[in-house]
Structure formats: C-alpha cells, structure tokens
Scaffold this motif. Structure first.
Motif, PDB file in Angstrom:
ATOM      1  N   THR A   1      21.002   0.388  45.444  1.00 31.70           N
ATOM      2  CA  THR A   1      20.688   1.626  46.158  1.00 31.70           C
ATOM      3  C   THR A   1      21.478   1.780  47.455  1.00 31.70           C
ATOM      4  O   THR A   1      21.351   2.785  48.124  1.00 31.70           O
TER       5      THR A   1
ATOM      6  N   ASP B   1      23.904   3.721  43.865  1.00 30.22           N
ATOM      7  CA  ASP B   1      23.141   4.942  43.627  1.00 30.22           C
ATOM      8  C   ASP B   1      22.210   5.161  44.813  1.00 30.22           C
ATOM      9  O   ASP B   1      21.005   4.978  44.704  1.00 30.22           O
TER      10      ASP B   1
ATOM     11  N   THR C   1      19.330   7.163  39.214  1.00 30.24           N
ATOM     12  CA  THR C   1      19.177   6.271  38.062  1.00 30.24           C
ATOM     13  C   THR C   1      17.789   5.637  38.054  1.00 30.24           C
ATOM     14  O   THR C   1      17.118   5.593  37.019  1.00 30.24           O
TER      15      THR C   1
ATOM     16  N   TYR D   1      27.760  -0.815  40.747  1.00 29.32           N
ATOM     17  CA  TYR D   1      27.672   0.617  41.049  1.00 29.32           C
ATOM     18  C   TYR D   1      26.620   0.828  42.126  1.00 29.32           C
ATOM     19  O   TYR D   1      25.692   0.030  42.261  1.00 29.32           O
TER      20      TYR D   1
ATOM     21  N   VAL E   1      23.475  -2.280  39.550  1.00 34.15           N
ATOM     22  CA  VAL E   1      23.344  -0.986  40.218  1.00 34.15           C
ATOM     23  C   VAL E   1      22.448  -1.200  41.419  1.00 34.15           C
ATOM     24  O   VAL E   1      21.341  -1.731  41.289  1.00 34.15           O
TER      25      VAL E   1
END
Length: 135
Positions: A25, A47, A52, A45, A23
């Motif tokens: 940013t 974010d 998160t 992913y 994950v």
C-alpha cells in the motif's frame, strides 16, 4: 516475516511455472527500499489507494490491527528473529495470499484476519503444486 518465508521458495514457485508478486500500500519509493532491504527477486507493485485490497475484500479495521492475536503473532515473529522497524503504507490494511490461474480462476485465497496472520508457505506451495497438476 511472511516476506522472508516466501523468498526461499521463489525458485520452487517458478519451477512450477508460476510467479510470485508482492503488492503493497506504500509509495513507489517504499517498494524500492523494501526490495533492497529484503533482497526481493520478484515483481513488487504498489497500490496506495488500496483498490486491489478493497476488490479482494481484505480487512482494514482498527480491530484487525490492534487485538490480542497481534501480540501472539508479534511474539512469534520476534522469536523467529524478525523485527519491524517502521510501518510504511497503510498500517490498518491487512493482506493475504492468492493463487490465480492463467484463466483468472482463484485456486487459493487467504485473507489475513489480523496483523501478522499469514498462511504457512508450505501450504501455499502444496496448493500451487495441485493446481498446476490439475491444469
């Protein structure tokens, strides 16, 4: 550095019935570039709003990014052959590693205190092995 150290363990992790996820940013196009540059064979992913990271309580401060430990971490990474060409996403945001079991229980949590602070991959895989045996 952390990404490269986990990639050889992808099949081990999958063999234990688990999956590795990244994950970040950054924006989706950063994730595509990241996947291509590091040949990442796992889901990535993004974010960009850091929802998160905030929910997990991951550090995001000037002090966690710019400090003396950063210099030692950077030297270690450089010595191992890793080079950071640019910063994509939130440069102040620190990450971490979680092992989350199917019921949502967190079997392992590592929150990076400073930039370049990562757990040993062998430690994470060892905890995963124990968690899988316990379920």
């Amino acid at each position: 550095e952390q990404v490269s150290s986990f990639l050889p363990e992808v099949e081990t992790i999958r063999g234990l019935g688990a999956e590795l996820y990244f994950v970040g940013t950054g924006a989706p196009f950063f994730a595509r570039g990241f996947r291509e540059e590091y040949a990442v064979p796992v889901p990535i992913y993004v974010d960009p709003e850091r929802v998160t990271y905030e929910a997990l309580g991951f550090a995001r401060t000037l002090r966690s990014t710019v400090n003396l430990r950063l210099l030692s971490n950077a030297r270690r990474a450089r010595k191992a052959g890793f080079r950071q060409n640019s910063v994509e996403g939130d440069a102040w945001q620190q990450g971490g590693v979680l092992i989350v079991l199917p019921g949502g229980e967190v079997a392992y949590s590592y929150r990076s205190e400073v930039a370049g602070d990562h757990p040993e991959v062998t430690e994470v895989v060892q905890v995963l092995r124990k968690a899988v045996k316990a379920t």
